[in-house]
Design an enzyme around this catalytic site. Structure first.
Site, PDB file in Angstrom:
ATOM      1  N   LYS A 111       0.820  -1.216   0.000  1.00 44.68           N
ATOM      2  CA  LYS A 111       0.000   0.000   0.000  1.00 44.68           C
ATOM      3  C   LYS A 111       0.850   1.260   0.000  1.00 44.68           C
ATOM      4  O   LYS A 111       0.684   2.137  -0.876  1.00 44.68           O
ATOM      5  CB  LYS A 111      -0.930  -0.010   1.216  1.00 44.68           C
ATOM      6  CG  LYS A 111      -1.733   1.277   1.390  1.00 44.68           C
ATOM      7  CD  LYS A 111      -2.597   1.229   2.644  1.00 44.68           C
ATOM      8  CE  LYS A 111      -3.314   2.554   2.878  1.00 44.68           C
ATOM      9  NZ  LYS A 111      -4.187   2.504   4.082  1.00 44.68           N
ATOM     10  N   LYS A 131       0.229 -17.163   3.183  1.00 48.07           N
ATOM     11  CA  LYS A 131       0.953 -17.104   1.920  1.00 48.07           C
ATOM     12  C   LYS A 131       0.020 -17.190   0.711  1.00 48.07           C
ATOM     13  O   LYS A 131       0.316 -16.622  -0.346  1.00 48.07           O
ATOM     14  CB  LYS A 131       2.015 -18.204   1.879  1.00 48.07           C
ATOM     15  CG  LYS A 131       3.124 -18.009   2.917  1.00 48.07           C
ATOM     16  CD  LYS A 131       3.831 -16.669   2.774  1.00 48.07           C
ATOM     17  CE  LYS A 131       5.019 -16.527   3.718  1.00 48.07           C
ATOM     18  NZ  LYS A 131       5.723 -15.246   3.557  1.00 48.07           N
ATOM     19  N   THR A 164      17.840 -21.497   5.802  1.00 41.57           N
ATOM     20  CA  THR A 164      17.992 -20.274   6.584  1.00 41.57           C
ATOM     21  C   THR A 164      17.760 -20.591   8.060  1.00 41.57           C
ATOM     22  O   THR A 164      17.349 -21.695   8.415  1.00 41.57           O
ATOM     23  CB  THR A 164      16.984 -19.187   6.159  1.00 41.57           C
ATOM     24  OG1 THR A 164      15.671 -19.579   6.578  1.00 41.57           O
ATOM     25  CG2 THR A 164      16.997 -18.975   4.649  1.00 41.57           C
ATOM     26  N   TYR A 224       0.155 -20.355   8.430  1.00 42.00           N
ATOM     27  CA  TYR A 224       1.208 -19.976   7.494  1.00 42.00           C
ATOM     28  C   TYR A 224       0.741 -20.171   6.047  1.00 42.00           C
ATOM     29  O   TYR A 224       0.929 -19.293   5.204  1.00 42.00           O
ATOM     30  CB  TYR A 224       2.469 -20.806   7.762  1.00 42.00           C
ATOM     31  CG  TYR A 224       3.644 -20.443   6.905  1.00 42.00           C
ATOM     32  CD1 TYR A 224       4.394 -19.301   7.169  1.00 42.00           C
ATOM     33  CD2 TYR A 224       4.021 -21.234   5.818  1.00 42.00           C
ATOM     34  CE1 TYR A 224       5.479 -18.956   6.382  1.00 42.00           C
ATOM     35  CE2 TYR A 224       5.110 -20.901   5.022  1.00 42.00           C
ATOM     36  CZ  TYR A 224       5.831 -19.764   5.310  1.00 42.00           C
ATOM     37  OH  TYR A 224       6.904 -19.417   4.536  1.00 42.00           O
TER      38      TYR A 224
END
Length: 253
Positions: free
Chosen positions: A124, A161, A192, A157
């Protein structure tokens, strides 16, 4: 569209966000980097690395789920760097690995607030700024293979997504007439520190996703950074509204 010169990468203190920030700096962009206050020292190190590559950098401490914080973050980047050409809404959290019926309302809100609401707010306020500048731009978000095919023990989750895909398509429709593209990257398993968020999850994920991949390996943060690097370039000007799978072949669109 003019060449992209100033980028903002959220969730940049580690992992994929850090790799994206460094890659964009190598590509010749000035890069502002964001994360939450607890990761401030890591951001300082990243800013130093970007500056050593000859690019201007600054850090922005902000919780992307808070609207006023995101608005002020974008304003600060414009003040420090003279504009905003690339927004990478990378910040995200992994949900707790729980059966569907054991997901609490609080857990749902925690994941949705960062992954979905945070992405919406970044899109936005980046869009507002890019339209105002009148020189086009690139908006990118973090989807996931879980946003293409849900993971049973990651209800919040997965939903968060899937929402990124819808947000990305809506942004592409709305901002496209202003020369602004909106796309998302949808990684599979990437090595990660997020894998360490729950005890024992790393070894299980490494084994499962290595076996599932036709390439027999999982990804590295640099793989995602390479995709983002391309999507920012002029050569990617005809790609918009896409959530691009980059998962080693564990799921085919």
């Amino acid at each position: 569209m003019s060449s992209q010169t100033v980028a903002l990468v959220t969730g940049a203190a580690q992992g994929i966000g850090r790799a994206i920030a460094l890659r964009l700096a190598e590509d010749g962009l000035d890069v502002a980097v964001n994360d939450i206050a607890s990761n401030s020292e890591s951001l300082d190190t990243l800013v130093d690395e970007i500056q050593k590559k000859g690019r201007k950098s600054s850090k922005c401490i902000a919780d992307v789920s808070q609207e006023e914080a995101v608005k002020q973050m974008v304003e600060q980047v414009v003040k420090d760097h003279g504009g905003l050409d690339v927004m990478v809404a990378n910040a995200g959290v992994l949900g707790k690995n729980l059966p569907f019926v054991e997901v609490s309302g609080e857990e749902w809100d925690r994941v949705i607030n960062v992954n979905s609401r945070g992405t919406f707010l970044c899109y936005k306020y980046a869009g507002i700024q890019m339209v105002k500048q009148g020189r086009g731009g690139r908006i990118l978000g973090a989807c996931s293979v879980a946003g293409k095919q849900a993971i049973g023990t990651q209800a919040a989750y997965s939903a968060s997504k899937f929402a990124v895909r819808g947000l990305t398509q809506a942004a592409a429709l709305e901002f496209g007439p202003h020369g602004i593209t909106a796309n998302a990257y949808a990684p599979g398993a990437i090595d990660t520190t997020m894998m360490d968020s729950e005890p024992g999850i790393r070894d299980a994920m490494l084994k499962e996703y290595t076996q599932r991949s036709p390439l027999k390996k999982i990804g590295a943060p640099g793989d995602i950074a390479s995709l983002v690097s391309f999507l920012v370039k002029k050569e990617a000007q005809f790609i918009t509204g896409q959530s691009i799978s980059i998962n080693g072949g564990i799921f085919f669109d």
